[in-house]
Design an enzyme around this catalytic site. Sequence first.
Site: not given
Length: 493
Positions: A61, A134, A344
């Site tokens: 990303h 997403n 993350y």
Amino acid sequence: MTNKASQGQCPVMTTTAGNPIADNQNSQTAGPRGPVLMQDYQLIEKLAHQNRERIPERTVHAKGWGAHGTFTVTHDITRYTRAKLFSEIGKQTDIISRFSTVAGEAGAADAERDVRGFSLKFYTEEGNWDMVGNNTPVFFIRDPYKFPDFIHTQKRHPKTNLRSATAMWDYWSQSPEALHQVTILMSDRGIPKAPMFMNGYGSHTYSMINAQGERFWVKFHFKTQQGHKHFTDAESTAEIGRSRETYQEALYGTIEKGEFPQWKLYIQVMPELDAEKTPFNPFDLTKVWPHGDFPLIEVGVLELNRNPENYFQEIENAAYSPSNIVPGIGFSPDKVLQARIFSYADAHRYRLGTHYESLPVNRPKCPVHTYHKDGTMNFNPPSPNPDAYYEPNSFNGPKQDEGYSEPPLKISGDADRYNHREGNDDYSQVRALYNLFDAGQKDRLYQAMGGSMAGVPEAIVQRALGHLAKIDPSYAEGVGKVAGVAVPRMAAE
Ligand code: NDP
């Protein structure tokens, strides 16, 4: 030499330490031909800063676009959640969004065929809630063990430094759980025209907990109000030839014009113990919950209405993590979600530093009271209560509040490494999607998928066609024809 008067209203330029700069055009040298003097600190500082302008780009990303906005509650869902952001109709919460492609690097063209990230940070009064989703309701994997392997197939080959169709299809053809996502990726929705023209999905199953302490499993859906608009492969090739930055142009441009894109938020809800009754694992990231069984419940409207003043500070520095949840919203046993809760936040510590949550775009709008101490770039204000720097303490430092605890999870099992490829139906939901497509959509699916197999060894294509045949023989035939490879006989029968 210039002075403030000769610059009109412009402030005097300074070093980072605030020392006025007399000359920003000419380096300091021993004569008109050089060499440069080492004492020219202003030159050294300028070059040193330039060397540090880039931070590590996201491993996935990396290319993104985003804007500020608001979320407004339009429907009451307090029977499912005590989360304050949903507490009353009309309530508004500020958000920051970031959309992205998965595989391309930071300079990649926007209009490439890829899954899109759809990330939102809600600045609630009980801390930030990050919805890190997403534009597809499912993903390629159901076990996080496979995430690095899968991503390696999307990135560059170690020797050629090129993307490898062989690696992608070799992996997918041995991972039937990926077919649902691959079919969506190769369908018309695989190349949205701009972020405004696609849906967003939480993809994972999350939970909601209401004021009575009841837990529900939940899926989040953000439906575009601009309609779905997509490019074919040929159109995207032309678009990329025109400009590589089409998403940035479109999103920034539409907000500057005052045309604010909107999405309606819906949830699907499942009572906690019903998770044991569904014919599929409701925590499997490769599966959707059929709308017929779990109807969409309207919640509110997301609107993007303000461009960032500084892209780097507000979009590149924005750090989303599924670990950021608020009371009334919780996790689920979804294995991939569980791994993302770690990975993350960990990625941001590496990319932005220990105190990434203190950067202005990430900093919660509510008070933050932790006992974390020191660390690189700790620019948090000093505590007004300096004696309370450990816990428990006798100096009125922050304390836990058991009122925020979640009910115990009613699902449990024996710890083991369960085979995630055993006993799963990887075909029925893909078939349900395939059956929604009309002849034109199917043909474009065959073209996109068959085209993506160019140069892939025949044995790998055949293995992939074998799986497609289990979805529908016509799917394998259509793709095989474009790829120029016959469907293996066993699979076609
Ligand atoms: P429904 O007919 O109720 O829903 C079909 C869904 O498919 C709609 O949400 C529609 O989105 C979406 N859709 C249409 N074209 C595409 C595409 N090219 N790529 C991705 N999604 C698309 O059926 P079910 O709920 O029973 O699901 C059937 C299949 O639809 C599933 O197996 C799944 O593949 C797909 N799907 C299901 C979703 C779900 O949460 N149940 C969500 C998205 C897809 P829209 O309404 O925006 O047009």
